[in-house]
Structures are given as structure tokens and as C-alpha cells.
Design a protein around this motif. Structure first.
Motif, PDB file in Angstrom:
ATOM      1  N   LEU A 127       0.829  -1.212   0.000  1.00 44.75           N
ATOM      2  CA  LEU A 127       0.000   0.000   0.000  1.00 44.75           C
ATOM      3  C   LEU A 127       0.862   1.261   0.000  1.00 44.75           C
ATOM      4  N   ASP A 128       0.358   2.289  -0.658  1.00 42.56           N
ATOM      5  CA  ASP A 128       0.984   3.611  -0.604  1.00 42.56           C
ATOM      6  C   ASP A 128       0.346   4.395   0.540  1.00 42.56           C
ATOM      7  N   CYS A 129       1.185   4.993   1.360  1.00 40.18           N
ATOM      8  CA  CYS A 129       0.691   5.702   2.544  1.00 40.18           C
ATOM      9  C   CYS A 129       1.138   7.165   2.546  1.00 40.18           C
ATOM     10  N   LEU A 142       3.821   0.683   2.567  1.00 38.04           N
ATOM     11  CA  LEU A 142       3.535  -0.310   3.591  1.00 38.04           C
ATOM     12  C   LEU A 142       3.336  -1.666   2.927  1.00 38.04           C
ATOM     13  N   THR A 143       4.061  -2.659   3.396  1.00 37.06           N
ATOM     14  CA  THR A 143       3.861  -4.026   2.917  1.00 37.06           C
ATOM     15  C   THR A 143       3.424  -4.888   4.097  1.00 37.06           C
ATOM     16  N   VAL A 144       2.403  -5.688   3.866  1.00 32.74           N
ATOM     17  CA  VAL A 144       1.856  -6.539   4.918  1.00 32.74           C
ATOM     18  C   VAL A 144       1.769  -7.965   4.392  1.00 32.74           C
ATOM     19  N   ASP A 145       2.266  -8.887   5.192  1.00 30.58           N
ATOM     20  CA  ASP A 145       2.181 -10.305   4.848  1.00 30.58           C
ATOM     21  C   ASP A 145       1.282 -10.966   5.895  1.00 30.58           C
ATOM     22  N   SER A 146       0.051 -11.239   5.495  1.00 32.18           N
ATOM     23  CA  SER A 146      -0.931 -11.793   6.440  1.00 32.18           C
ATOM     24  C   SER A 146      -1.105 -13.285   6.238  1.00 32.18           C
ATOM     25  N   LYS A 147      -1.162 -13.963   7.378  1.00 28.12           N
ATOM     26  CA  LYS A 147      -1.431 -15.398   7.377  1.00 28.12           C
ATOM     27  C   LYS A 147      -2.649 -15.647   8.257  1.00 28.12           C
ATOM     28  N   GLN A 148      -2.981 -16.884   8.476  1.00 29.15           N
ATOM     29  CA  GLN A 148      -4.225 -17.193   9.177  1.00 29.15           C
ATOM     30  C   GLN A 148      -4.256 -16.609  10.584  1.00 29.15           C
ATOM     31  N   LYS A 154       5.909  -4.010   7.176  1.00 29.85           N
ATOM     32  CA  LYS A 154       7.084  -3.132   7.074  1.00 29.85           C
ATOM     33  C   LYS A 154       6.662  -1.833   6.394  1.00 29.85           C
ATOM     34  N   PHE A 155       7.073  -0.721   6.973  1.00 32.41           N
ATOM     35  CA  PHE A 155       6.811   0.597   6.383  1.00 32.41           C
ATOM     36  C   PHE A 155       8.145   1.249   6.048  1.00 32.41           C
ATOM     37  N   THR A 156       8.309   1.681   4.826  1.00 35.55           N
ATOM     38  CA  THR A 156       9.550   2.343   4.411  1.00 35.55           C
ATOM     39  C   THR A 156       9.236   3.681   3.748  1.00 35.55           C
ATOM     40  N   SER A 157      10.140   4.610   3.900  1.00 34.96           N
ATOM     41  CA  SER A 157      10.002   5.925   3.276  1.00 34.96           C
ATOM     42  C   SER A 157      11.388   6.528   3.080  1.00 34.96           C
ATOM     43  N   GLU A 158      11.564   7.290   2.019  1.00 36.88           N
ATOM     44  CA  GLU A 158      12.815   8.005   1.780  1.00 36.88           C
ATOM     45  C   GLU A 158      12.889   9.276   2.617  1.00 36.88           C
ATOM     46  N   GLU A 159      11.792   9.617   3.255  1.00 36.77           N
ATOM     47  CA  GLU A 159      11.718  10.864   4.019  1.00 36.77           C
ATOM     48  C   GLU A 159      11.485  10.582   5.499  1.00 36.77           C
ATOM     49  N   VAL A 160      11.833  11.546   6.302  1.00 30.73           N
ATOM     50  CA  VAL A 160      11.625  11.447   7.740  1.00 30.73           C
ATOM     51  C   VAL A 160      11.336  12.847   8.278  1.00 30.73           C
ATOM     52  N   ALA A 161      10.408  12.927   9.221  1.00 30.51           N
ATOM     53  CA  ALA A 161      10.087  14.206   9.863  1.00 30.51           C
ATOM     54  C   ALA A 161      11.033  14.418  11.038  1.00 30.51           C
TER      55      ALA A 161
END
Length: 227
Positions: A127-129, A142-148, A154-161
Motif C-alpha cells: 500500500l501507498d501511505c 507499507l507491505t503486509v504479509d498476512s497469514k491465518q 514493514k513501512f519504508t520511506s525516503e523521508e523522515v520528519a
């Protein structure tokens, strides 16, 4: 910024003789002309000093700023959802918390990831956040790996506040005899952590100006070097 897991780790003389000498017209008398009385004053000629000293500009006295003696405090982030709250709520809070910790100050933070309400379904989700911290937005993935029964994300970004006060704090730790620190950023900045560093000028107590560069990492750590 990178976040993994279920919880946050995330400035001549003109003088006329006529004015000083009184001419006395002689009369028919044999008496000598009387001398003109002196008025007791003297005139300064060209090149002569009036005797008044010229004031010199004073050098401002600067006081050294204190060097921080303790680490930059970790902000206290409130509003954590319950352990059994929907996965989407727990993930967005984790991103929000890590954003505030990296920035160095607790502030209103929103996380919007269209489609996050479906991440509980088994499979991989990407997902784009958009994260908005203290009114300043930046984007990430945001990438999510869901199982039962479990899910990893994991959330990644090139930027940081990051807040300016945290950067100034880091500069004060690296610079000696600093009386003033000015950094080229707003009170809250969105920084590309793999890009150019933040420029800062340090004015010493001796009125010398030195340049420093502050590099911010994805998790909000600040490394300062003299330019």
C-alpha cells in the motif's frame, strides 16, 4: 524511515583673520592705537586635534550555550490501540508512533493508507501511505504479509520528519564554544535521509562563524560534521 514488526522499533576649519583682528582707525590724536583686548579664546588651526576622543565600536559579549548533558528525550506517544484491535489500527499507530519518535517530539500525526482495512485477508499487501506529522506530509510504502493467525508488516520511506530543536541539540554536542546555532530548516522539517544534509551555522563566543552539516537517518538519528 523504516519500520518493521508488529510493534514500533521503529553597522578648513575656516578662520578669517578679519574675525579675529579688530582694526582701529587712527584719529587726529598723537596717541597710539589701543591694542585690541584678547578674548582669551583660541582657534584650532588646520591639522590640530580638538582634543575630543573618537569612540570606538564595542565588541558584543557572547555567552556560550550549554552543551547537552543527556540524550535527546524520547517523546511519549499516547493513543495506543488495544492488543485485540483491528490489524489496520495497530499498524497505523505503529507508523505514527515511530514517526513521532524519529521527529523528536510528540505531535498530531495521521497515517492514511488506502486499502489498509483489507490487510487482514491472507496474502501479501502493498500500500501507498501518506503520513502527516504536525501538518507536514510525507509518503511511504507499507507491505503486509498476512497469514491465518499472524501478520508481519514493514513501512519504508525516503523521508523522515524531524524538529529543528533536535538538530540544534545535535550540533551543540559537536560544536565547541557555540553562542548561537542557526540551521537552514523550519521548526518542523521533512528530510530526505539519503539526500543532502541540513546546513547549520555556529557563531562562537569570539564572533567567528563556523559551518556544520547535520545528516538525519531514517530513524531520526542526527550525525553532525564540521563543513
Amino acid at each position: 524511515m523504516k519500520l518493521t514488526g508488529e510493534r514500533v522499533r521503529f553597522g578648513l576649519a575656516v578662520f578669517g583673520l578679519t574675525a579675529l583682528v579688530v582694526f582701529v582707525l587712527s584719529s587726529c590724536s598723537d596717541s597710539k592705537p589701543e591694542a585690541s583686548p584678547s578674548n582669551g579664546t583660541s582657534s584650532s588651526g588646520p591639522g590640530q586635534s580638538s582634543g575630543t576622543p573618537v569612540p570606538s565600536a564595542s565588541t558584543p559579549v557572547l555567552t556560550a550555550l550549554p552543551t547537552p548533558s543527556t540524550p535527546w528525550p524520547t517523546p511519549k506517544v499516547t493513543g495506543a490501540p488495544a492488543d485485540d484491535a483491528p490489524l489496520a489500527d495497530r499498524i497505523t499507530f505503529a507508523i505514527s508512533k515511530q514517526t513521532q519518535i524519529a521527529a523528536g517530539r510528540a505531535a498530531k500525526t495521521t497515517v492514511k493508507c488506502p486499502g489498509i482495512d483489507k490487510v487482514e485477508a491472507a496474502g501479501q499487501h502493498k500500500l501507498d501511505c501518506t503520513v502527516t506529522y504536525a501538518g507536514k506530509p510525507f509518503t511511504g510504502t507499507l507491505t503486509v504479509d498476512s497469514k491465518q493467525y499472524t501478520a508481519s508488516y514493514k513501512f519504508t520511506s525516503e523521508e523522515v520528519a524531524i524538529v529543528r530543536a533536535k538538530v540544534v541539540d545535535a550540533v551543540l554536542r559537536a560544536a565547541s564554544d557555540a553562542a548561537k546555532v542557526t540551521c537552514e530548516m523550519e521548526d518542523v522539517g521533512i528530510v530526505v535521509h539519503s539526500g543532502l544534509p541540513i546546513g547549520c551555522n555556529v557563531t562562537t563566543t569570539g564572533n567567528a562563524v563556523q559551518e556544520y552539516r547535520a545528516q538525519v537517518t531514517g530513524n531520526g538519528q542526527v550525525t553532525v560534521k564540521k563543513a
